[in-house]
Design a protein around this motif. Structure first.
Motif, mmCIF file in Angstrom:
data_model
loop_
_atom_site.group_PDB
_atom_site.id
_atom_site.type_symbol
_atom_site.label_atom_id
_atom_site.label_comp_id
_atom_site.label_asym_id
_atom_site.label_seq_id
_atom_site.Cartn_x
_atom_site.Cartn_y
_atom_site.Cartn_z
ATOM 1 N N GLY A 19 -18.537 64.739 23.597
ATOM 2 C CA GLY A 19 -18.782 66.017 24.251
ATOM 3 C C GLY A 19 -18.060 66.183 25.577
ATOM 4 O O GLY A 19 -18.162 67.235 26.209
ATOM 5 N N THR A 20 -17.316 65.174 25.985
ATOM 6 C CA THR A 20 -16.549 65.276 27.215
ATOM 7 C C THR A 20 -15.438 66.316 27.066
ATOM 8 O O THR A 20 -14.686 66.289 26.088
ATOM 9 C CB THR A 20 -15.901 63.921 27.573
ATOM 10 N N VAL A 21 -15.365 67.216 28.041
ATOM 11 C CA VAL A 21 -14.309 68.226 28.035
ATOM 12 C C VAL A 21 -13.249 67.811 29.053
ATOM 13 O O VAL A 21 -13.563 67.615 30.230
ATOM 14 C CB VAL A 21 -14.855 69.617 28.397
ATOM 15 N N THR A 22 -12.020 67.652 28.595
ATOM 16 C CA THR A 22 -10.913 67.296 29.474
ATOM 17 C C THR A 22 -9.958 68.472 29.571
ATOM 18 O O THR A 22 -9.574 69.052 28.545
ATOM 19 C CB THR A 22 -10.154 66.066 28.935
ATOM 20 N N GLU A 23 -9.589 68.819 30.785
ATOM 21 C CA GLU A 23 -8.619 69.885 30.963
ATOM 22 C C GLU A 23 -7.216 69.361 30.722
ATOM 23 O O GLU A 23 -6.886 68.247 31.119
ATOM 24 C CB GLU A 23 -8.710 70.452 32.384
ATOM 25 N N GLY A 24 -6.403 70.174 30.054
ATOM 26 C CA GLY A 24 -4.997 69.847 29.848
ATOM 27 C C GLY A 24 -4.169 70.766 30.727
ATOM 28 O O GLY A 24 -4.167 70.637 31.942
ATOM 29 N N ARG A 25 -3.509 71.721 30.104
ATOM 30 C CA ARG A 25 -2.787 72.718 30.909
ATOM 31 C C ARG A 25 -3.801 73.559 31.678
ATOM 32 O O ARG A 25 -4.920 73.780 31.206
ATOM 33 C CB ARG A 25 -1.940 73.618 30.005
#
Ligand code: ZN
Length: 164
Positions: free
Chosen positions: A58-64
């Motif tokens: 459930g971890t949300v990682t930002e990319g662009r």
């Protein structure tokens, strides 16, 4: 900020329930020749095409950053945001919860944007014919995004990966 008309949900087409980091996706996208032209934030991810990655925990990682044009849906990148669920068609309750939270947050900021799955976009008939194994545009992300929203963020049981 650029105008946003679509928010597109993808899958990583990797085994359901197996963690894949944004760093690994960045390496896949480097192999495909993607490169961020004017990166804002996340300098350790210079190639990733998505704006968000939701891993199996459930971890949300930002990319662009949202102001950057992504690389995730042929012909429709300029005005869209790309979200990648790790897996192929079954996602953990934590992933569904994270996707719901992203939907609620982004719907507030971009109320006119339409939410769709990658599979809802027509393939480029004049493309180079190369279909990368992690894309599978005909099925990505393995469920009907509009139906999921219409059902009050309730996924079909066949798309839920329960702990074993
Ligand atoms: Zn996709």
């Amino acid at each position: 900020m650029r105008p946003i008309t679509h928010i597109v949900v993808h899958c990583s087409a990797s085994p359901n329930g197996r963690a894949v980091s944004a760093q690994e996706i960045d390496a896949w996208h480097r192999q495909r020749g993607f490169r961020r032209r004017a990166p804002v934030g996340q300098p350790h991810l210079p190639h990733i095409g998505y704006h968000y990655v939701i891993d199996v925990d459930g971890t949300v990682t930002e990319g662009r950053s949202l102001g950057e044009i992504g690389a995730h849906v042929a012909g429709s990148n300029a005005r869209s945001i790309g979200i990648c669920l790790i897996g192929i068609n079954r996602y953990t309750p934590a992933q569904w919860q994270a996707l719901q939270q992203l939907h609620e947050d982004l719907a507030r900021d971009y109320p006119a944007a339409q939410w769709l799955g990658h599979r809802d976009f027509s393939p480029d008939q004049n493309g180079d014919g190369v279909i990368e194994p992690w894309e599978f545009i005909k099925t990505c992300p393995g469920f009907n995004v509009a139906e999921w929203i219409a059902a009050g963020h309730r996924p079909h049981s066949q798309n839920v990966l329960e702990a074993s």
